[in-house]
Design a protein around this motif. Structure first.
Motif, PDB file in Angstrom:
ATOM      1  N   GLY A   1      87.773  82.901  88.988  1.00  0.00           N
ATOM      2  CA  GLY A   1      87.687  81.474  88.965  1.00  0.00           C
ATOM      3  C   GLY A   1      88.703  80.390  89.910  1.00  0.00           C
ATOM      4  N   GLY A   2      88.631  79.527  90.954  1.00  0.00           N
ATOM      5  CA  GLY A   2      89.794  78.402  91.180  1.00  0.00           C
ATOM      6  C   GLY A   2      90.880  79.096  92.077  1.00  0.00           C
ATOM      7  N   LYS A   3      90.470  79.959  93.327  1.00  0.00           N
ATOM      8  CA  LYS A   3      90.384  80.656  94.231  1.00  0.00           C
ATOM      9  C   LYS A   3      92.037  79.163  94.811  1.00  0.00           C
ATOM     10  CE  LYS A   3      87.978  84.808  94.907  1.00  0.00           C
ATOM     11  NZ  LYS A   3      87.286  85.629  95.260  1.00  0.00           N
ATOM     12  N   GLU A   4      90.797  78.612  95.432  1.00  0.00           N
ATOM     13  CA  GLU A   4      91.653  77.657  96.798  1.00  0.00           C
ATOM     14  C   GLU A   4      92.419  76.703  95.909  1.00  0.00           C
ATOM     15  OE1 GLU A   4      90.498  73.055  98.471  1.00  0.00           O
ATOM     16  OE2 GLU A   4      89.151  74.172  97.737  1.00  0.00           O
ATOM     17  N   LEU A   5      92.492  76.827  94.790  1.00  0.00           N
ATOM     18  CA  LEU A   5      94.006  75.763  93.344  1.00  0.00           C
ATOM     19  C   LEU A   5      94.813  76.987  93.340  1.00  0.00           C
ATOM     20  CD1 LEU A   5      94.926  73.793  91.648  1.00  0.00           C
ATOM     21  CD2 LEU A   5      93.351  74.472  89.767  1.00  0.00           C
ATOM     22  N   ARG A   6      94.639  78.638  93.307  1.00  0.00           N
ATOM     23  CA  ARG A   6      95.320  79.302  92.913  1.00  0.00           C
ATOM     24  C   ARG A   6      96.210  79.781  94.192  1.00  0.00           C
ATOM     25  NH1 ARG A   6      94.149  82.333  87.834  1.00  0.00           N
ATOM     26  NH2 ARG A   6      92.376  82.132  87.328  1.00  0.00           N
ATOM     27  N   GLU A   7      95.795  79.183  95.134  1.00  0.00           N
ATOM     28  CA  GLU A   7      96.257  79.584  96.442  1.00  0.00           C
ATOM     29  C   GLU A   7      97.264  78.571  96.708  1.00  0.00           C
ATOM     30  OE1 GLU A   7      94.875  79.992 101.783  1.00  0.00           O
ATOM     31  OE2 GLU A   7      93.636  80.384  99.732  1.00  0.00           O
TER      32      GLU A   7
ATOM     33  N   CYS B   1      92.061  76.673  86.520  1.00  0.00           N
ATOM     34  CA  CYS B   1      91.158  77.074  87.766  1.00  0.00           C
ATOM     35  C   CYS B   1      89.647  76.804  87.442  1.00  0.00           C
ATOM     36  CB  CYS B   1      91.240  78.376  88.241  1.00  0.00           C
ATOM     37  SG  CYS B   1      93.134  78.508  89.436  1.00  0.00           S
ATOM     38  N   ALA B   2      89.567  77.448  86.564  1.00  0.00           N
ATOM     39  CA  ALA B   2      87.504  77.280  85.674  1.00  0.00           C
ATOM     40  C   ALA B   2      87.089  76.363  85.574  1.00  0.00           C
ATOM     41  CB  ALA B   2      88.202  77.861  83.829  1.00  0.00           C
ATOM     42  N   LEU B   3      87.928  74.889  85.625  1.00  0.00           N
ATOM     43  CA  LEU B   3      87.659  73.857  85.601  1.00  0.00           C
ATOM     44  C   LEU B   3      87.458  72.927  86.912  1.00  0.00           C
ATOM     45  CD1 LEU B   3      89.916  72.036  82.632  1.00  0.00           C
ATOM     46  CD2 LEU B   3      87.513  73.238  82.654  1.00  0.00           C
ATOM     47  N   SER B   4      88.438  73.514  87.920  1.00  0.00           N
ATOM     48  CA  SER B   4      88.679  73.082  89.451  1.00  0.00           C
ATOM     49  C   SER B   4      87.216  73.578  89.885  1.00  0.00           C
ATOM     50  CB  SER B   4      89.310  74.031  90.010  1.00  0.00           C
ATOM     51  OG  SER B   4      89.968  75.150  90.051  1.00  0.00           O
TER      52      SER B   4
END
Length: 376
Positions: free
Chosen positions: A87-93, A357-360
């Motif tokens: 989860g939170g692909k945008e933040l990971r990127e 990422c989960a929280l995002s």
């Protein structure tokens, strides 16, 4: 029946609960796999609400207590699902693209509010000894300069160990949502100064930034001085130096008093001797140094009972220590708030990254402000 017998009963129940909880988490893994295949979101608020309402009904007077346990269990299950799904692909990127260069090696102008000799200027010279500094009248002018690309970094005070948070700074952080690239805690030593021909007994009004006046409130009260708000401590010293009034003084850094040719009446006038102000470095570019040890976030929560408590529980579940939680109005005409949070950690730690990422993915508003090194 004595206490030992009662504790034995509790231990026996716990032994029964452990395999059930493990079984539940195992099924959560299968739920995550199901959701991945069908592109379903991890969080189903309606289902969680129905489960918790059912628990309240079944547990009577213990409903609130047992529902809290169930909520924590569901939070743990979701955390596991987010980890599996990624989860939170945008933040990971965003984090994967962050620069890891040393802050001091980045070249460019640095901006701060005030004039030469102010505390922000001192901080800028410590963090960026080879970078030129541009001065602005107000804190927001610094944010705007960063926004326009006029300066690479901005230096902004956010809290003082005596007077607390600089609320204007936090409001601007909420508004602009730039990245925090670093922070520095500067020892603050205020002095009282005036024109060379001024006499101590003639001083009536003392000019300085509201934070400095607050930090020196006992001194001002003891000598019956009237504190006058000014935009900046060093700017106040410059104003006094250029004034023809010998009955006014300034509270400012010693270096500022010397620079503007003022007479120093007294140093160390702050209420607390160990007085420090924490400055942050704001940037439009995300920089995460290898030695980063602090994370800053902005988020909001839904208007439901226990929502903030459950979010804070997620940090505790991951073993993260929160060092600050500041609420500020969203400014939408309602009684709703953003939360600014500082916590210790490094985003490269897998558990920390998974949590953020989960929280995002789950929270109504979430902004990762940065992972940076806190210099002292």
């Amino acid at each position: 029946m004595d206490l030992l017998d009662l504790r034995k009963q509790i231990d026996d129940i716990d032994e029964e609960l452990i395999p059930l909880l493990l079984k539940r988490m195992s099924i959560s893994e299968k739920v995550a796999e199901y959701k991945v295949k069908r592109g379903l979101p991890v969080l189903n608020e309606q289902r969680e609400k129905e489960i918790l309402e059912d628990v309240h009904l079944k547990c009577g007077e213990q409903g609130d207590t047992i529902a809290t346990v169930f909520a924590a269990t569901m939070d743990a299950s979701r955390a596991l699902q987010h980890k599996i799904i990624g989860g939170g692909k945008e933040l990971r990127e965003t984090i994967s693209k962050a620069s890891s260069e040393e802050l001091s090696s980045v070249k460019g102008y640095v901006g701060c509010a005030g004039v030469e000799g102010c505390y922000a200027w001192e901080t800028a010279k410590k963090l960026f000894p080879d970078s030129p500094v541009k001065f602005y009248s107000q804190f927001e002018d610094v944010f705007e300069a960063v926004n326009r690309g006029e300066v690479k970094f901005g230096i902004i005070p956010v809290e003082n160990s005596t007077a607390g948070s600089v609320h204007e700074s936090y409001d601007l952080i909420m508004k602009y949502k730039f990245y925090v690239a670093g922070s520095y805690s500067l020892e603050i030593n205020h002095c009282l100064c005036a024109k060379q021909q001024a006499r101590y007994e003639d001083i009536e009004e003392v000019y300085s930034h509201p934070q400095a006046l607050s930090q020196c409130s006992k001194f001002l009260k003891d000598f019956d001085f009237t504190g006058i708000n000014f935009s900046n401590t060093a700017a106040a010293a410059k104003y006094v130096a250029e004034s023809s009034n010998n009955s006014i003084a300034a509270i400012c850094p010693v270096d500022a008093a010397k620079k503007y040719g003022l007479k120093i009446f007294k140093t160390g006038i702050q209420n607390v001797s160990n007085n420090k102000t924490r400055f942050i470095v704001i940037s439009k570019k995300l920089i995460i140094e290898e030695k980063a040890n602090k994370i800053s976030l902005i988020f909001s929560v839904s208007h439901t009972s226990g929502s903030l408590y459950r979010v804070l529980g997620r940090f505790s579940m991951t073993g993260l220590n929160l060092t600050k939680l500041e609420s500020r109005p969203i400014g939408n005409g309602e009684f709703s708030y953003y939360f600014y949070t500082d916590l210790l950690g490094n985003i490269r730690d897998e558990k920390t990254l998974d949590l953020l990422c989960a929280l995002s993915s789950e929270l109504p508003d979430f902004k990762f402000l940065g992972n940076y090194h806190e210099y002292n």
